[in-house]
Design an enzyme around this catalytic site. Sequence first.
Site, PDB file in Angstrom:
ATOM      1  N   ASP A  14      29.137  41.544   8.035  1.00 32.08           N
ATOM      2  CA  ASP A  14      27.797  41.604   7.433  1.00 32.08           C
ATOM      3  C   ASP A  14      27.820  40.913   6.072  1.00 32.08           C
ATOM      4  O   ASP A  14      27.574  41.541   5.052  1.00 32.08           O
ATOM      5  CB  ASP A  14      27.322  43.058   7.310  1.00 32.08           C
ATOM      6  CG  ASP A  14      28.278  43.942   6.505  1.00 32.08           C
ATOM      7  OD1 ASP A  14      29.456  43.545   6.332  1.00 32.08           O
ATOM      8  OD2 ASP A  14      27.843  45.011   6.036  1.00 32.08           O
ATOM      9  N   ASP A  19      33.236  39.889   2.908  1.00 34.25           N
ATOM     10  CA  ASP A  19      33.200  39.377   4.287  1.00 34.25           C
ATOM     11  C   ASP A  19      33.429  37.866   4.284  1.00 34.25           C
ATOM     12  O   ASP A  19      34.162  37.334   5.129  1.00 34.25           O
ATOM     13  CB  ASP A  19      31.842  39.630   4.946  1.00 34.25           C
ATOM     14  CG  ASP A  19      31.397  41.076   4.919  1.00 34.25           C
ATOM     15  OD1 ASP A  19      31.392  41.707   5.978  1.00 34.25           O
ATOM     16  OD2 ASP A  19      31.041  41.570   3.837  1.00 34.25           O
ATOM     17  N   VAL A 128      34.431  44.468   9.924  1.00 39.34           N
ATOM     18  CA  VAL A 128      34.457  44.724   8.487  1.00 39.34           C
ATOM     19  C   VAL A 128      33.037  45.083   8.022  1.00 39.34           C
ATOM     20  O   VAL A 128      32.613  44.731   6.928  1.00 39.34           O
ATOM     21  CB  VAL A 128      35.021  43.506   7.718  1.00 39.34           C
ATOM     22  CG1 VAL A 128      36.486  43.311   8.060  1.00 39.34           C
ATOM     23  CG2 VAL A 128      34.241  42.223   8.015  1.00 39.34           C
ATOM     24  N   HIS A 242      37.693  44.158  -0.138  1.00 33.18           N
ATOM     25  CA  HIS A 242      37.995  45.066   0.975  1.00 33.18           C
ATOM     26  C   HIS A 242      38.291  44.333   2.288  1.00 33.18           C
ATOM     27  O   HIS A 242      39.327  44.535   2.919  1.00 33.18           O
ATOM     28  CB  HIS A 242      36.805  45.995   1.229  1.00 33.18           C
ATOM     29  CG  HIS A 242      36.261  46.695   0.041  1.00 33.18           C
ATOM     30  ND1 HIS A 242      36.776  47.882  -0.430  1.00 33.18           N
ATOM     31  CD2 HIS A 242      35.217  46.391  -0.774  1.00 33.18           C
ATOM     32  CE1 HIS A 242      36.078  48.294  -1.474  1.00 33.18           C
ATOM     33  NE2 HIS A 242      35.133  47.400  -1.708  1.00 33.18           N
ATOM     34  N   ASP A 243      37.335  43.496   2.714  1.00 34.93           N
ATOM     35  CA  ASP A 243      37.356  42.978   4.083  1.00 34.93           C
ATOM     36  C   ASP A 243      38.503  42.016   4.362  1.00 34.93           C
ATOM     37  O   ASP A 243      39.012  41.940   5.478  1.00 34.93           O
ATOM     38  CB  ASP A 243      36.016  42.304   4.395  1.00 34.93           C
ATOM     39  CG  ASP A 243      34.858  43.287   4.339  1.00 34.93           C
ATOM     40  OD1 ASP A 243      35.114  44.503   4.288  1.00 34.93           O
ATOM     41  OD2 ASP A 243      33.703  42.834   4.335  1.00 34.93           O
TER      42      ASP A 243
END
Length: 313
Positions: A14, A19, A128, A242-243
């Site tokens: 997303d 991402d 993710v 994060h992703d």
Amino acid sequence: MMENVKRKIIIDCDPGHDDAIAILLAGANPYVELVAITTVAGNAEVEKTTVNALKVCELAGITHIPVAKGAGQPLLRVRQTAADIHGDSGMDGPTLPHPQKSEEQEHAVDLLIRKLMESDGDITLVPVAPLTNIALAMRKEPAILGKIQEIVIMGGGTFGNTTPAAEFNIYVDAEAAKIVFESGVPITMMGLDLTHQAIVTDEIHQRILDVDNNVSHFVHELLGFFAHTYKEVFGFAGAPIHDACCVAYCIDPTAFGTKKLRVDIETKGEHTYGMTVVDLLGVTGREPNVNVAFTLDQDKFWDMLIQTLKNYT
């Protein structure tokens, strides 16, 4: 050590600043083969996240990778986005031209099913984002369960960032997460315990800038916006990407310390909806079902990212 055989992955995303970096890490790393990208509502509406994915692919020169738009709403709940973190577009900060590349006519759920059913059981799913597409695919064609090599999820943790108990991706569609976590498919979870170790410092910012190509400049701009919002909202000194941790795990699992534990998804609690209930001490006596990541080898992770950015011209 990293395997010699390329690991086939499908990124369900997303975009989203982190991402975008996950896509870029997969797009030019010699140890993974990016089979497809599917999009879902999460950080922004699915129409926006799909355009963002197409923009990133075009910038990176990976226009041969199919991008399929998926679910625009969670299974049961009202859609929630993260404009406070990612901006209204889902990927605020850098300006990229409107993409010439088009999304696939096929719905993301159908593309996931088709790619998995055509495979030799050697595709890893890398969601993710909220798990709506993955849950819908599992419900529509249960035969895919035996075809998924592994699911490497960015989500969850032993604490939350949307509520005290729940991380955003799980909170947005906990019913979908419950379906996925109870599917019996091998799962590795990159939760906040792990991803909050992947924070971009000033030194890493400089190393990215020093790569000095179009992609690294884009990543530098992305991280500038992302770091600002993380400082404003959470008081962080930098942005956690994060992703990208999920793609990095697919490239080199030895960069991560994990433990097999029981994880259940809370869907009914007044204060705990969307919580990944991690049985750290084995108190339930239930069979462990998730490989939970807790530690990150910083040097391996950042070297991997920087080296991959250098592969873009």
